[in-house]
Design a protein around this motif. Structure first.
Motif, PDB file in Angstrom:
ATOM      1  N   MET A   1      -4.721  10.473  17.492  1.00 48.03           N
ATOM      2  CA  MET A   1      -5.398  11.366  18.433  1.00 48.03           C
ATOM      3  C   MET A   1      -4.478  12.500  18.855  1.00 48.03           C
ATOM      4  N   LYS A   2      -4.991  13.705  18.823  1.00 44.29           N
ATOM      5  CA  LYS A   2      -4.235  14.841  19.315  1.00 44.29           C
ATOM      6  C   LYS A   2      -4.361  14.932  20.838  1.00 44.29           C
ATOM      7  N   ILE A   3      -3.260  15.254  21.484  1.00 46.23           N
ATOM      8  CA  ILE A   3      -3.247  15.333  22.946  1.00 46.23           C
ATOM      9  C   ILE A   3      -4.065  16.537  23.402  1.00 46.23           C
ATOM     10  N   ASN A   4      -4.893  16.305  24.388  1.00 44.43           N
ATOM     11  CA  ASN A   4      -5.636  17.386  25.036  1.00 44.43           C
ATOM     12  C   ASN A   4      -4.747  17.899  26.177  1.00 44.43           C
ATOM     13  N   VAL A   5      -3.963  18.930  25.897  1.00 48.18           N
ATOM     14  CA  VAL A   5      -2.979  19.406  26.871  1.00 48.18           C
ATOM     15  C   VAL A   5      -3.636  19.926  28.151  1.00 48.18           C
ATOM     16  N   PRO A   6      -4.687  20.777  28.068  1.00 49.44           N
ATOM     17  CA  PRO A   6      -5.340  21.200  29.319  1.00 49.44           C
ATOM     18  C   PRO A   6      -5.879  20.015  30.115  1.00 49.44           C
ATOM     19  N   GLY A   7      -6.421  19.014  29.415  1.00 53.97           N
ATOM     20  CA  GLY A   7      -6.911  17.826  30.097  1.00 53.97           C
ATOM     21  C   GLY A   7      -5.795  17.065  30.776  1.00 53.97           C
ATOM     22  N   ALA A   8      -4.624  17.000  30.118  1.00 53.31           N
ATOM     23  CA  ALA A   8      -3.474  16.326  30.714  1.00 53.31           C
ATOM     24  C   ALA A   8      -2.990  17.071  31.956  1.00 53.31           C
ATOM     25  N   PHE A   9      -2.941  18.399  31.891  1.00 54.92           N
ATOM     26  CA  PHE A   9      -2.559  19.185  33.069  1.00 54.92           C
ATOM     27  C   PHE A   9      -3.530  18.941  34.221  1.00 54.92           C
ATOM     28  N   ALA A  10      -4.818  18.920  33.905  1.00 59.55           N
ATOM     29  CA  ALA A  10      -5.826  18.700  34.951  1.00 59.55           C
ATOM     30  C   ALA A  10      -5.679  17.307  35.559  1.00 59.55           C
ATOM     31  N   ASP A  11      -5.412  16.308  34.721  1.00 58.57           N
ATOM     32  CA  ASP A  11      -5.239  14.942  35.209  1.00 58.57           C
ATOM     33  C   ASP A  11      -3.992  14.839  36.080  1.00 58.57           C
ATOM     34  N   ALA A  12      -2.892  15.475  35.638  1.00 55.85           N
ATOM     35  CA  ALA A  12      -1.653  15.450  36.415  1.00 55.85           C
ATOM     36  C   ALA A  12      -1.850  16.102  37.781  1.00 55.85           C
ATOM     37  N   TRP A  13      -2.548  17.228  37.812  1.00 52.42           N
ATOM     38  CA  TRP A  13      -2.803  17.914  39.083  1.00 52.42           C
ATOM     39  C   TRP A  13      -3.691  17.074  39.986  1.00 52.42           C
ATOM     40  N   SER A  14      -4.669  16.397  39.386  1.00 54.10           N
ATOM     41  CA  SER A  14      -5.551  15.531  40.168  1.00 54.10           C
ATOM     42  C   SER A  14      -4.766  14.370  40.782  1.00 54.10           C
ATOM     43  N   LEU A  15      -3.850  13.776  40.017  1.00 58.31           N
ATOM     44  CA  LEU A  15      -3.009  12.697  40.542  1.00 58.31           C
ATOM     45  C   LEU A  15      -2.178  13.189  41.720  1.00 58.31           C
ATOM     46  N   PHE A  16      -1.633  14.391  41.578  1.00 55.59           N
ATOM     47  CA  PHE A  16      -0.813  14.929  42.661  1.00 55.59           C
ATOM     48  C   PHE A  16      -1.645  15.167  43.914  1.00 55.59           C
ATOM     49  N   ARG A  17      -2.816  15.716  43.754  1.00 56.17           N
ATOM     50  CA  ARG A  17      -3.654  16.018  44.918  1.00 56.17           C
ATOM     51  C   ARG A  17      -4.102  14.739  45.634  1.00 56.17           C
ATOM     52  N   ARG A  18      -4.353  13.680  44.863  1.00 52.88           N
ATOM     53  CA  ARG A  18      -4.814  12.433  45.481  1.00 52.88           C
ATOM     54  C   ARG A  18      -3.687  11.668  46.180  1.00 52.88           C
ATOM     55  N   HIS A  19      -2.462  11.861  45.714  1.00 50.78           N
ATOM     56  CA  HIS A  19      -1.348  11.049  46.226  1.00 50.78           C
ATOM     57  C   HIS A  19      -0.178  11.928  46.672  1.00 50.78           C
ATOM     58  N   THR A  20      -0.476  13.088  47.208  1.00 45.61           N
ATOM     59  CA  THR A  20       0.571  14.057  47.538  1.00 45.61           C
ATOM     60  C   THR A  20       1.645  13.468  48.439  1.00 45.61           C
ATOM     61  N   GLU A  21       1.238  12.821  49.517  1.00 46.56           N
ATOM     62  CA  GLU A  21       2.208  12.340  50.498  1.00 46.56           C
ATOM     63  C   GLU A  21       3.182  11.338  49.885  1.00 46.56           C
ATOM     64  N   ALA A  22       2.661  10.363  49.145  1.00 45.67           N
ATOM     65  CA  ALA A  22       3.531   9.351  48.538  1.00 45.67           C
ATOM     66  C   ALA A  22       4.427   9.962  47.470  1.00 45.67           C
ATOM     67  N   LEU A  23       3.886  10.840  46.638  1.00 46.73           N
ATOM     68  CA  LEU A  23       4.668  11.443  45.560  1.00 46.73           C
ATOM     69  C   LEU A  23       5.787  12.327  46.106  1.00 46.73           C
ATOM     70  N   VAL A  24       5.484  13.106  47.132  1.00 46.61           N
ATOM     71  CA  VAL A  24       6.507  13.962  47.734  1.00 46.61           C
ATOM     72  C   VAL A  24       7.600  13.106  48.374  1.00 46.61           C
ATOM     73  N   ALA A  25       7.212  11.991  48.987  1.00 48.25           N
ATOM     74  CA  ALA A  25       8.196  11.118  49.618  1.00 48.25           C
ATOM     75  C   ALA A  25       9.144  10.522  48.586  1.00 48.25           C
ATOM     76  N   VAL A  26       8.603   9.995  47.492  1.00 45.48           N
ATOM     77  CA  VAL A  26       9.449   9.380  46.461  1.00 45.48           C
ATOM     78  C   VAL A  26      10.304  10.428  45.764  1.00 45.48           C
ATOM     79  N   ALA A  27       9.679  11.553  45.392  1.00 45.67           N
ATOM     80  CA  ALA A  27      10.436  12.607  44.721  1.00 45.67           C
ATOM     81  C   ALA A  27      11.512  13.186  45.639  1.00 45.67           C
ATOM     82  N   GLY A  28      11.195  13.305  46.914  1.00 47.33           N
ATOM     83  CA  GLY A  28      12.187  13.832  47.848  1.00 47.33           C
ATOM     84  C   GLY A  28      13.387  12.933  47.988  1.00 47.33           C
ATOM     85  N   LEU A  29      13.129  11.627  48.045  1.00 47.59           N
ATOM     86  CA  LEU A  29      14.220  10.674  48.259  1.00 47.59           C
ATOM     87  C   LEU A  29      15.052  10.442  47.006  1.00 47.59           C
ATOM     88  N   PHE A  30      14.401  10.335  45.854  1.00 49.43           N
ATOM     89  CA  PHE A  30      15.116   9.910  44.649  1.00 49.43           C
ATOM     90  C   PHE A  30      15.362  11.024  43.635  1.00 49.43           C
TER      91      PHE A  30
END
Length: 249
Positions: A1-30
């Motif tokens: 299967m070839k990677i759907n790059v725009p789809g991956a970008f959209a999925d990554a952005w969606s993950l960030f928007r849904r879990h912004t607080e937790a992701l920023v906390a972990v990324a900030g600390l580590f």
């Protein structure tokens, strides 16, 4: 299967928007704090030996550079371990349905860390040699092994070596695309913070290194580097979800 790059970008952005607080906390600390510590504590690297210089000068410059690496190796090691753990914790939080909250994800990431570190060490030498000699082979190796952390988290029985093989299997026929994405991530991680790092070096060189200003400038550089790192982690997760779903995992 070839990677759907725009789809991956959209999925990554969606993950960030849904879990912004937790992701920023972990990324900030580590990711952010270790990066900032490196910028504040480790002096600027000496210039790489100029190939046009004499043999004696090249040897002298190479010795200075080697001593700089040895003198600061402990800081690089601590920052690398923190970054690996942060990446693994984010993957665990987003991919492991058994981890009901961030605390559980952090705890499981501790148990997975030895395998992830071993896998990283196993690919470090060939990838580094590939980048140093011809660039593209190293990027290709990094691209094909980019899904190690998601595979370790999601497919719980994997060892370090089997995680490498699993990533290689999932990314088959996507090697060049992933090499390009890897190279883009590495370039962005170097180029975006570079202006602020140059300001730091310039202030220190002229003796105008006010501690507050240095901290502000280095913080901005660390923020940009951390944003790139977090985006890279989220893209790995999105690509893994895409490819693993197609493989029936």
């Amino acid at each position: 299967m070839k990677i759907n790059v725009p789809g991956a970008f959209a999925d990554a952005w969606s993950l960030f928007r849904r879990h912004t607080e937790a992701l920023v906390a972990v990324a900030g600390l580590f990711i952010f704090l270790p990066t900032l510590a490196l910028l504040l504590l480790v002096p600027a690297a000496p210039p790489w030996p100029d190939s046009a210089a004499s043999d004696a000068q090249i040897q002298a410059d190479a010795a200075i550079f080697a001593n700089w690496i040895v003198d600061n190796a402990r800081w690089f090691l601590v920052a690398s371990l923190a970054s690996l753990y942060g990446s693994l914790a984010i993957c665990t939080f987003l991919l492991d349905s058994a981890c009901v909250d961030l605390r559980a994800a952090l705890q499981r990431a501790v148990r997975l860390l030895p395998r992830y570190v071993l896998a990283a060490l196993l690919i470090l030498l060939p990838a580094s040699l590939g980048i140093f000699v011809f660039v593209l082979p190293g990027l290709y190796i990094l691209g094909r092994t980019t899904l190690i952390a998601p595979a370790l988290v999601r497919e719980k029985s994997l060892t370090a070596t089997s995680a490498i093989m699993r990533s290689s299997a999932l990314t088959r026929r996507n090697g060049m695309m992933l090499a390009g994405l890897t190279g883009l991530g590495l370039l962005a991680g170097q180029m975006l913070p570079a202006p602020f790092q140059s300001i730091d070096i310039a202030m220190r060189a002229v003796g105008a290194a006010n501690p507050v200003m240095v901290t502000i400038v280095d913080s901005l550089a660390a923020v940009l580097a951390s944003i790139v790192a977090l985006a890279t982690i989220l893209m790995r997760i999105a690509i893994y979800r895409q490819l693993a779903a197609n493989s029936g995992t």
